[in-house]
Design a protein around this motif. Structure first.
Motif, PDB file in Angstrom:
ATOM      1  N   ARG A 215       0.815  -1.211   0.000  1.00 56.43           N
ATOM      2  CA  ARG A 215       0.000   0.000   0.000  1.00 56.43           C
ATOM      3  C   ARG A 215       0.851   1.264   0.000  1.00 56.43           C
ATOM      4  O   ARG A 215       0.321   2.373  -0.106  1.00 56.43           O
ATOM      5  CB  ARG A 215      -0.938  -0.002   1.212  1.00 56.43           C
ATOM      6  CG  ARG A 215      -2.037  -1.059   1.143  1.00 56.43           C
ATOM      7  CD  ARG A 215      -2.980  -0.944   2.318  1.00 56.43           C
ATOM      8  NE  ARG A 215      -4.058  -1.941   2.234  1.00 56.43           N
ATOM      9  CZ  ARG A 215      -4.996  -2.109   3.159  1.00 56.43           C
ATOM     10  NH1 ARG A 215      -4.982  -1.347   4.249  1.00 56.43           N
ATOM     11  NH2 ARG A 215      -5.926  -3.028   3.003  1.00 56.43           N
ATOM     12  N   ASP A 216       2.139   1.101   0.149  1.00 53.37           N
ATOM     13  CA  ASP A 216       3.048   2.248   0.111  1.00 53.37           C
ATOM     14  C   ASP A 216       3.104   2.802  -1.306  1.00 53.37           C
ATOM     15  O   ASP A 216       3.329   2.068  -2.271  1.00 53.37           O
ATOM     16  CB  ASP A 216       4.451   1.813   0.573  1.00 53.37           C
ATOM     17  CG  ASP A 216       5.415   2.976   0.637  1.00 53.37           C
ATOM     18  OD1 ASP A 216       5.468   3.645   1.687  1.00 53.37           O
ATOM     19  OD2 ASP A 216       6.111   3.224  -0.369  1.00 53.37           O
ATOM     20  N   ARG A 217       2.929   4.117  -1.457  1.00 53.06           N
ATOM     21  CA  ARG A 217       2.816   4.729  -2.778  1.00 53.06           C
ATOM     22  C   ARG A 217       4.113   4.619  -3.588  1.00 53.06           C
ATOM     23  O   ARG A 217       4.094   4.428  -4.805  1.00 53.06           O
ATOM     24  CB  ARG A 217       2.388   6.189  -2.640  1.00 53.06           C
ATOM     25  CG  ARG A 217       0.933   6.333  -2.181  1.00 53.06           C
ATOM     26  CD  ARG A 217       0.601   7.755  -1.783  1.00 53.06           C
ATOM     27  NE  ARG A 217       0.748   8.698  -2.893  1.00 53.06           N
ATOM     28  CZ  ARG A 217      -0.163   8.886  -3.841  1.00 53.06           C
ATOM     29  NH1 ARG A 217      -1.297   8.198  -3.808  1.00 53.06           N
ATOM     30  NH2 ARG A 217       0.030   9.750  -4.799  1.00 53.06           N
ATOM     31  N   ALA A 218       5.252   4.716  -2.917  1.00 53.85           N
ATOM     32  CA  ALA A 218       6.533   4.604  -3.617  1.00 53.85           C
ATOM     33  C   ALA A 218       6.750   3.180  -4.127  1.00 53.85           C
ATOM     34  O   ALA A 218       7.178   2.971  -5.271  1.00 53.85           O
ATOM     35  CB  ALA A 218       7.682   5.013  -2.695  1.00 53.85           C
ATOM     36  N   ILE A 219       6.453   2.194  -3.293  1.00 56.55           N
ATOM     37  CA  ILE A 219       6.609   0.799  -3.695  1.00 56.55           C
ATOM     38  C   ILE A 219       5.639   0.451  -4.814  1.00 56.55           C
ATOM     39  O   ILE A 219       5.976  -0.273  -5.759  1.00 56.55           O
ATOM     40  CB  ILE A 219       6.399  -0.135  -2.477  1.00 56.55           C
ATOM     41  CG1 ILE A 219       7.468   0.127  -1.413  1.00 56.55           C
ATOM     42  CG2 ILE A 219       6.445  -1.603  -2.920  1.00 56.55           C
ATOM     43  CD1 ILE A 219       8.888  -0.121  -1.868  1.00 56.55           C
ATOM     44  N   GLN A 220       4.415   0.973  -4.739  1.00 58.71           N
ATOM     45  CA  GLN A 220       3.452   0.747  -5.815  1.00 58.71           C
ATOM     46  C   GLN A 220       3.984   1.265  -7.146  1.00 58.71           C
ATOM     47  O   GLN A 220       3.840   0.609  -8.177  1.00 58.71           O
ATOM     48  CB  GLN A 220       2.127   1.452  -5.481  1.00 58.71           C
ATOM     49  CG  GLN A 220       1.317   0.785  -4.378  1.00 58.71           C
ATOM     50  CD  GLN A 220       0.070   1.582  -4.028  1.00 58.71           C
ATOM     51  OE1 GLN A 220      -0.076   2.738  -4.417  1.00 58.71           O
ATOM     52  NE2 GLN A 220      -0.826   0.967  -3.262  1.00 58.71           N
ATOM     53  N   LEU A 221       4.609   2.436  -7.115  1.00 59.95           N
ATOM     54  CA  LEU A 221       5.160   3.019  -8.337  1.00 59.95           C
ATOM     55  C   LEU A 221       6.268   2.147  -8.915  1.00 59.95           C
ATOM     56  O   LEU A 221       6.309   1.882 -10.123  1.00 59.95           O
ATOM     57  CB  LEU A 221       5.700   4.424  -8.044  1.00 59.95           C
ATOM     58  CG  LEU A 221       6.251   5.175  -9.258  1.00 59.95           C
ATOM     59  CD1 LEU A 221       5.113   5.730 -10.101  1.00 59.95           C
ATOM     60  CD2 LEU A 221       7.185   6.300  -8.816  1.00 59.95           C
ATOM     61  N   LEU A 387       8.350   6.826 -13.953  1.00 62.58           N
ATOM     62  CA  LEU A 387       9.226   7.451 -12.962  1.00 62.58           C
ATOM     63  C   LEU A 387       9.143   8.971 -13.010  1.00 62.58           C
ATOM     64  O   LEU A 387       9.278   9.647 -11.983  1.00 62.58           O
ATOM     65  CB  LEU A 387      10.676   7.005 -13.196  1.00 62.58           C
ATOM     66  CG  LEU A 387      11.001   5.539 -12.909  1.00 62.58           C
ATOM     67  CD1 LEU A 387      12.467   5.264 -13.173  1.00 62.58           C
ATOM     68  CD2 LEU A 387      10.643   5.159 -11.477  1.00 62.58           C
ATOM     69  N   THR A 388       8.926   9.512 -14.202  1.00 63.60           N
ATOM     70  CA  THR A 388       8.836  10.970 -14.350  1.00 63.60           C
ATOM     71  C   THR A 388       7.529  11.503 -13.783  1.00 63.60           C
ATOM     72  O   THR A 388       7.515  12.462 -13.012  1.00 63.60           O
ATOM     73  CB  THR A 388       8.955  11.362 -15.839  1.00 63.60           C
ATOM     74  OG1 THR A 388      10.204  10.886 -16.357  1.00 63.60           O
ATOM     75  CG2 THR A 388       8.895  12.881 -15.997  1.00 63.60           C
ATOM     76  N   VAL A 389       6.421  10.868 -14.150  1.00 63.84           N
ATOM     77  CA  VAL A 389       5.109  11.309 -13.676  1.00 63.84           C
ATOM     78  C   VAL A 389       4.972  11.104 -12.160  1.00 63.84           C
ATOM     79  O   VAL A 389       4.387  11.932 -11.456  1.00 63.84           O
ATOM     80  CB  VAL A 389       3.982  10.555 -14.420  1.00 63.84           C
ATOM     81  CG1 VAL A 389       2.612  10.886 -13.820  1.00 63.84           C
ATOM     82  CG2 VAL A 389       4.008  10.910 -15.902  1.00 63.84           C
ATOM     83  N   GLY A 390       5.546  10.012 -11.663  1.00 67.55           N
ATOM     84  CA  GLY A 390       5.390   9.696 -10.236  1.00 67.55           C
ATOM     85  C   GLY A 390       6.561  10.080  -9.366  1.00 67.55           C
ATOM     86  O   GLY A 390       6.718   9.547  -8.264  1.00 67.55           O
ATOM     87  N   LYS A 391       7.402  11.023  -9.839  1.00 71.98           N
ATOM     88  CA  LYS A 391       8.631  11.349  -9.102  1.00 71.98           C
ATOM     89  C   LYS A 391       8.364  11.893  -7.694  1.00 71.98           C
ATOM     90  O   LYS A 391       9.195  11.747  -6.795  1.00 71.98           O
ATOM     91  CB  LYS A 391       9.479  12.335  -9.897  1.00 71.98           C
ATOM     92  CG  LYS A 391       8.815  13.669 -10.175  1.00 71.98           C
ATOM     93  CD  LYS A 391       9.723  14.553 -11.029  1.00 71.98           C
ATOM     94  CE  LYS A 391       9.042  15.899 -11.332  1.00 71.98           C
ATOM     95  NZ  LYS A 391       9.910  16.746 -12.177  1.00 71.98           N
ATOM     96  N   LYS A 392       7.177  12.497  -7.487  1.00 70.72           N
ATOM     97  CA  LYS A 392       6.872  13.021  -6.156  1.00 70.72           C
ATOM     98  C   LYS A 392       6.751  11.900  -5.124  1.00 70.72           C
ATOM     99  O   LYS A 392       6.989  12.110  -3.938  1.00 70.72           O
ATOM    100  CB  LYS A 392       5.574  13.833  -6.201  1.00 70.72           C
ATOM    101  CG  LYS A 392       5.728  15.187  -6.897  1.00 70.72           C
ATOM    102  CD  LYS A 392       4.477  16.029  -6.748  1.00 70.72           C
ATOM    103  CE  LYS A 392       4.669  17.408  -7.375  1.00 70.72           C
ATOM    104  NZ  LYS A 392       3.454  18.251  -7.236  1.00 70.72           N
ATOM    105  N   ARG A 393       6.379  10.717  -5.581  1.00 72.06           N
ATOM    106  CA  ARG A 393       6.293   9.574  -4.662  1.00 72.06           C
ATOM    107  C   ARG A 393       7.678   9.110  -4.212  1.00 72.06           C
ATOM    108  O   ARG A 393       7.793   8.382  -3.218  1.00 72.06           O
ATOM    109  CB  ARG A 393       5.576   8.404  -5.334  1.00 72.06           C
ATOM    110  CG  ARG A 393       4.109   8.659  -5.672  1.00 72.06           C
ATOM    111  CD  ARG A 393       3.431   7.374  -6.090  1.00 72.06           C
ATOM    112  NE  ARG A 393       2.013   7.559  -6.406  1.00 72.06           N
ATOM    113  CZ  ARG A 393       1.143   6.580  -6.542  1.00 72.06           C
ATOM    114  NH1 ARG A 393       1.536   5.325  -6.382  1.00 72.06           N
ATOM    115  NH2 ARG A 393      -0.115   6.837  -6.839  1.00 72.06           N
TER     116      ARG A 393
END
Length: 418
Positions: A215-221, A387-393
């Motif tokens: 459920r961690d947003r970074a791991i999901q990405l 990785l670019t779109v989700g870089k904030k995670r």
């Protein structure tokens, strides 16, 4: 500066790394087991093909083994994050080595396929065990170099392992292929389990009320990115030999993959020399862009020097990307998931790699292997966009340690290893 100008600095950096206690011991202890892992795929293939006379059955056996190993990698990582490394290694290693010997004695198609699947489930978490140990034995400012060295050790076995197992499987005593694989796993797995750094490794405690890993947003990405990368590599690994086979130049596959493997080793080592002033996420994204660009020409190559040359550049950048990826994961993973985080990502990536391999075979047979080759840069582009779109995670991987933090880390390491 030329590469020759940087060579003294390169040697100095790795010489300093090897001076830390336990570094050389850890690398040497794990090497035989890693070599065994690089041999098991072809070992299963040749065993199944020689016993059944069917390449299709041999391919199915490898697929079942890989899929079982991938699907359960996260579970094995979670076990170590809960119980430590001592008992998981002491249980998995002898079971795995024994199953390899059992497989070596089997002759029927059904028994070989079932054992290959169970073998994947029981795979010892060697690489998952080694990765978190580097953080305990080297300071923060050497972690990138340590990850680079570790990645290069894994890549080195992927170059030599297939050569060793193929030579043994095609010799007058083909049973030596799986026999040697079993022996190497026992030697390496036991040696790793007996090292003081592995025996004394204590898993991190999870924070109270911490959410589940997936459920961690970074791991999901990173899992989502792994879907595309795994699929792309799965297709590529089949498209190259399929293309060479269709053109009647199968003998070139070995040196094409060898060029790729050696370049990956060099790329990983060079990646470890990138200044720590460049944050892990920035380093990963920059290297990822170049990696994608170097992959584009592969769709237009032929299984000759052109494919080997492009594969060399892909390997160089891929080796560096792997180093920065490990750093990013270490920075963003939830507390208490030192092995499970990578294990579950490998579960997703490996599963999609199996799907990619099956897809690559179908595309190569019914359409063209060049379409399969074109899918690799396509999948890398998708990964780059994610990785670019989700870089904030992944913002936690944008931090650069200060000199004071580096010095404190060195002091902490010195106190721990006395």
């Amino acid at each position: 500066f030329t590469l020759a100008d940087r060579l003294p600095a390169t040697m100095k950096r790795y010489k300093e790394l090897f001076a830390f206690p336990h570094v050389v011991t850890l690398a040497l202890a794990a090497f035989p087991a890693r070599l065994a892992y690089s041999m098991i795929g072809l070992g299963i293939f040749f065993k199944a093909e020689q016993e059944t006379g069917s390449v299709a059955v041999a391919g199915l056996a490898i697929g079942l083994n890989s899929l079982a190993g991938s699907l359960t990698a996260g579970i094995r990582g979670s076990l170590m994050d809960k119980w430590g490394q001592k008992w998981p290694l002491r249980i998995f290693v002898p079971c795995y080595a024994s199953l390899i010997l059992a497989l070596n004695s089997m002759h029927s198609k059904e028994s070989i396929l079932i054992t290959a699947f169970v073998l994947g489930i029981s795979a010892p978490p060697i690489n998952l065990s080694v990765r978190p140990l580097w953080k305990d034995i080297v300071p923060e400012n050497f972690l990138r170099t340590a990850y680079a060295f570790d990645s290069s050790m894994m890549s080195t076995t992927s170059v030599f392992g297939p050569v060793v197992v193929t030579s043994l499987a095609l010799s007058s005593r083909p049973g030596l292929a799986l026999g040697a694989t079993s022996g190497l796993m026992i030697i390496g797995g036991t040696a790793l389990a007996l090292t003081s750094v592995s025996r004394n490794w204590v898993p991190e405690k999870k924070a109270k009320g911490q959410q589940k890993l997936w459920r961690d947003r970074a791991i999901q990405l990173l899992m989502f990115e792994g879907c595309f990368i795994g699929f792309g590599w799965g297709v590529f690994d089949v498209a190259v030999p399929a293309y060479a086979t269709q053109e009647g130049v199968q003998q070139r596959v070995a040196w094409i993959f060898a060029a790729f493997g050696i370049a990956t080793v060099i790329g990983g080592l060079l990646g470890g020399l990138v200044s720590k002033k460049l944050a892990p996420l920035s380093a990963l994204r920059n290297a990822y862009v170049v990696w994608f660009i170097t992959c584009i020409p592969v769709a237009f190559t032929y299984p000759d020097w052109t494919m080997a040359l492009v594969g060399t550049f892909i390997g160089l950048m891929g080796g560096a990307v792997q180093v920065f990826y490990f750093e990013v994961l270490e920075a963003v993973r939830p507390k208490g998931s030192q092995t499970a985080s990578l294990g579950w990502i490998w579960s997703v990536e490996g599963s999609f790699m199996a799907v990619g391999a099956a897809t690559g075979g179908w595309i190569s047979e019914h359409y063209s292997p060049q379409i399969g080759l074109a899918l690799l840069p396509t999948m890398l582009f998708c990964g780059l966009i994610i990785l670019t779109v989700g870089k904030k995670r992944l913002e936690a991987a944008n931090d650069v340690p200060t000199e004071e933090e580096d010095l404190q880390a060195i002091k902490d390491i010195s106190n721990e290893v006395k």
